[in-house]
Design a protein around this motif. Structure first.
Motif, PDB file in Angstrom:
ATOM      1  N   THR A   4       0.853  -1.184   0.000  1.00 26.32           N
ATOM      2  CA  THR A   4       0.000   0.000   0.000  1.00 26.32           C
ATOM      3  C   THR A   4       0.878   1.219   0.000  1.00 26.32           C
ATOM      4  OG1 THR A   4      -0.072   0.082   2.397  1.00 26.32           O
ATOM      5  CG2 THR A   4      -1.800  -1.201   1.306  1.00 26.32           C
ATOM      6  N   GLN A   5       0.249   2.355  -0.092  1.00 26.65           N
ATOM      7  CA  GLN A   5       0.981   3.628  -0.111  1.00 26.65           C
ATOM      8  C   GLN A   5       1.906   3.747   1.095  1.00 26.65           C
ATOM      9  OE1 GLN A   5       0.700   5.733  -2.562  1.00 26.65           O
ATOM     10  NE2 GLN A   5       1.853   7.446  -1.786  1.00 26.65           N
ATOM     11  N   GLY A   6       1.434   3.331   2.285  1.00 29.13           N
ATOM     12  CA  GLY A   6       2.222   3.472   3.504  1.00 29.13           C
ATOM     13  C   GLY A   6       3.442   2.587   3.538  1.00 29.13           C
ATOM     14  N   SER A   7       3.421   1.475   2.777  1.00 27.94           N
ATOM     15  CA  SER A   7       4.544   0.557   2.847  1.00 27.94           C
ATOM     16  C   SER A   7       5.789   1.111   2.169  1.00 27.94           C
ATOM     17  CB  SER A   7       4.160  -0.787   2.241  1.00 27.94           C
ATOM     18  OG  SER A   7       3.861  -0.638   0.872  1.00 27.94           O
ATOM     19  N   ARG A   8       5.655   2.130   1.351  1.00 30.78           N
ATOM     20  CA  ARG A   8       6.820   2.763   0.737  1.00 30.78           C
ATOM     21  C   ARG A   8       7.708   3.450   1.772  1.00 30.78           C
ATOM     22  NH1 ARG A   8       3.924   6.032  -4.004  1.00 30.78           N
ATOM     23  NH2 ARG A   8       2.842   4.283  -4.935  1.00 30.78           N
ATOM     24  N   ARG A  19      -6.487  -5.374   4.361  1.00 31.51           N
ATOM     25  CA  ARG A  19      -7.164  -4.964   3.136  1.00 31.51           C
ATOM     26  C   ARG A  19      -8.659  -5.242   3.219  1.00 31.51           C
ATOM     27  NH1 ARG A  19      -4.417  -7.962  -1.248  1.00 31.51           N
ATOM     28  NH2 ARG A  19      -3.319  -9.060   0.369  1.00 31.51           N
ATOM     29  N   GLY A  20      -9.047  -6.303   3.910  1.00 34.16           N
ATOM     30  CA  GLY A  20     -10.459  -6.613   4.065  1.00 34.16           C
ATOM     31  C   GLY A  20     -11.176  -5.662   5.006  1.00 34.16           C
ATOM     32  N   ALA A  21     -10.438  -4.960   5.836  1.00 32.86           N
ATOM     33  CA  ALA A  21     -11.024  -4.055   6.820  1.00 32.86           C
ATOM     34  C   ALA A  21     -11.014  -2.604   6.359  1.00 32.86           C
ATOM     35  CB  ALA A  21     -10.272  -4.180   8.146  1.00 32.86           C
ATOM     36  N   TRP A  22     -10.815  -2.382   5.071  1.00 35.59           N
ATOM     37  CA  TRP A  22     -10.713  -1.000   4.587  1.00 35.59           C
ATOM     38  C   TRP A  22     -11.958  -0.189   4.918  1.00 35.59           C
ATOM     39  CZ3 TRP A  22     -14.118   1.206   1.258  1.00 35.59           C
ATOM     40  CH2 TRP A  22     -14.950   0.360   0.510  1.00 35.59           C
ATOM     41  N   VAL A  26     -12.340   3.561   6.717  1.00 34.44           N
ATOM     42  CA  VAL A  26     -13.073   4.664   6.093  1.00 34.44           C
ATOM     43  C   VAL A  26     -14.189   5.155   7.006  1.00 34.44           C
ATOM     44  CG1 VAL A  26     -14.576   5.288   4.153  1.00 34.44           C
ATOM     45  CG2 VAL A  26     -12.462   4.020   3.732  1.00 34.44           C
ATOM     46  N   ALA A  27     -14.933   4.220   7.607  1.00 34.48           N
ATOM     47  CA  ALA A  27     -16.041   4.602   8.489  1.00 34.48           C
ATOM     48  C   ALA A  27     -15.542   5.360   9.715  1.00 34.48           C
ATOM     49  CB  ALA A  27     -16.825   3.362   8.911  1.00 34.48           C
ATOM     50  N   LEU A  28     -14.482   4.857  10.352  1.00 36.27           N
ATOM     51  CA  LEU A  28     -13.932   5.542  11.515  1.00 36.27           C
ATOM     52  C   LEU A  28     -13.367   6.899  11.115  1.00 36.27           C
ATOM     53  CD1 LEU A  28     -13.221   5.610  14.500  1.00 36.27           C
ATOM     54  CD2 LEU A  28     -11.134   4.345  13.965  1.00 36.27           C
ATOM     55  N   GLY A  29     -12.692   6.957   9.975  1.00 34.90           N
ATOM     56  CA  GLY A  29     -12.158   8.227   9.497  1.00 34.90           C
ATOM     57  C   GLY A  29     -13.247   9.245   9.265  1.00 34.90           C
ATOM     58  N   LEU A 178      -7.021   8.299   8.755  1.00 33.83           N
ATOM     59  CA  LEU A 178      -7.673   6.991   8.692  1.00 33.83           C
ATOM     60  C   LEU A 178      -8.464   6.821   7.401  1.00 33.83           C
ATOM     61  CD1 LEU A 178      -8.837   6.597  12.385  1.00 33.83           C
ATOM     62  CD2 LEU A 178      -7.105   5.252  11.192  1.00 33.83           C
ATOM     63  N   LEU A 179      -9.088   7.900   6.950  1.00 32.12           N
ATOM     64  CA  LEU A 179      -9.820   7.854   5.693  1.00 32.12           C
ATOM     65  C   LEU A 179      -8.888   7.545   4.526  1.00 32.12           C
ATOM     66  CD1 LEU A 179     -12.702   8.335   4.636  1.00 32.12           C
ATOM     67  CD2 LEU A 179     -12.130  10.740   4.397  1.00 32.12           C
ATOM     68  N   LEU A 180      -7.734   8.199   4.500  1.00 31.66           N
ATOM     69  CA  LEU A 180      -6.764   7.953   3.428  1.00 31.66           C
ATOM     70  C   LEU A 180      -6.177   6.548   3.501  1.00 31.66           C
ATOM     71  CD1 LEU A 180      -4.975  11.421   3.308  1.00 31.66           C
ATOM     72  CD2 LEU A 180      -6.655  10.495   1.696  1.00 31.66           C
ATOM     73  N   ILE A 181      -5.930   6.058   4.715  1.00 34.60           N
ATOM     74  CA  ILE A 181      -5.438   4.681   4.867  1.00 34.60           C
ATOM     75  C   ILE A 181      -6.487   3.705   4.364  1.00 34.60           C
ATOM     76  CG2 ILE A 181      -4.882   2.890   6.565  1.00 34.60           C
ATOM     77  CD1 ILE A 181      -3.506   5.122   8.220  1.00 34.60           C
ATOM     78  N   GLY A 182      -7.738   3.923   4.741  1.00 26.88           N
ATOM     79  CA  GLY A 182      -8.809   3.042   4.290  1.00 26.88           C
ATOM     80  C   GLY A 182      -8.957   3.043   2.777  1.00 26.88           C
ATOM     81  N   LEU A 183      -8.881   4.218   2.160  1.00 27.65           N
ATOM     82  CA  LEU A 183      -8.990   4.287   0.705  1.00 27.65           C
ATOM     83  C   LEU A 183      -7.792   3.619   0.027  1.00 27.65           C
ATOM     84  CD1 LEU A 183     -10.451   7.884   0.293  1.00 27.65           C
ATOM     85  CD2 LEU A 183     -11.653   5.686   0.075  1.00 27.65           C
TER      86      LEU A 183
END
Length: 196
Positions: A4-8, A19-22, A26-29, A178-183
């Motif tokens: 994902t983006q964060g792994s860079r 990935r299944g909990a995206w 998004v909801a929490l964000g 959190l929204l960006l992580i979820g997306l």
């Protein structure tokens, strides 16, 4: 393996479970963004709520310290823990009885903490100039010092809204992150399904 983006930036690859909990991210964000936006609508009420929250934490901490005091065998330690717990309870009671005065003290503490941490980080940045990107720490330090000065120069008048503003901004930034992580996790999930 899907990154994902964060792994860079040194994180591990997103697991299938993540990935299944995206949707949860998004909801929490979104919930935190909405809470931050509503908190910013009335900073005075948010400041009082933040003060009550700190008071509640101190109340629980004081109760646990008093309970712990009875578990300590030696008299000097019992006295220390009991007095410490009673001081926490007294501070919590003061916060509940006069939240505006408590907010004034917490705002002053915030200004002093920001200023001291900024000065310390500036010192560290200036003494480690041989390292790459030391300037970012210096910029962060100057920002903290500037925030401390702004808060201190407006104190005590700004005490009725500063804590509320800090809480609102914190909720907004947490929510956006959190929204960006979820997306990002969603894109990784659906990117995998499309390519698989």
């Amino acid at each position: 393996m899907i990154y994902t983006q964060g792994s860079r930036f040194g994180g591990s690859p997103a697991s299938l479970e993540q990935r299944g909990a995206w949707g949860w991210f998004v909801a929490l964000g979104m919930a935190l963004v909405l809470l931050g936006a509503s908190a910013s609508a009335n900073l005075f009420i948010t400041t009082v709520a933040a003060t009550f929250y700190v008071g509640a934490v101190m109340l629980v901490a004081g109760a646990f310290q008093i309970i712990h005091a009875f578990g300590v065998r030696k008299r000097t330690r019992f006295t220390f823990w009991a007095l410490s717990g009673l001081l926490y309870l007294a501070a919590a009671a003061a916060m509940f009885l006069d939240p505006v005065f408590a907010a004034t003290l917490l705002t002053l503490f915030l200004a002093v903490s920001l200023g001291l941490s900024g000065v310390l980080r500036l010192f560290i940045a200036l003494t480690t100039r041989s390292l790459s990107r030391w300037g970012w720490m210096a910029v962060s330090a100057v920002a903290s010092i500037a925030a401390a000065l702004v808060i201190a120069l407006g104190w005590p008048v700004n005490s009725i809204w500063v804590l509320g503003m800090v809480l609102s901004i914190d909720l907004l930034f947490q929510g956006i992150a959190l929204l960006l992580i979820g997306l990002s996790l969603r894109n990784a999930t659906f990117g995998t399904r499309a390519s698989g």
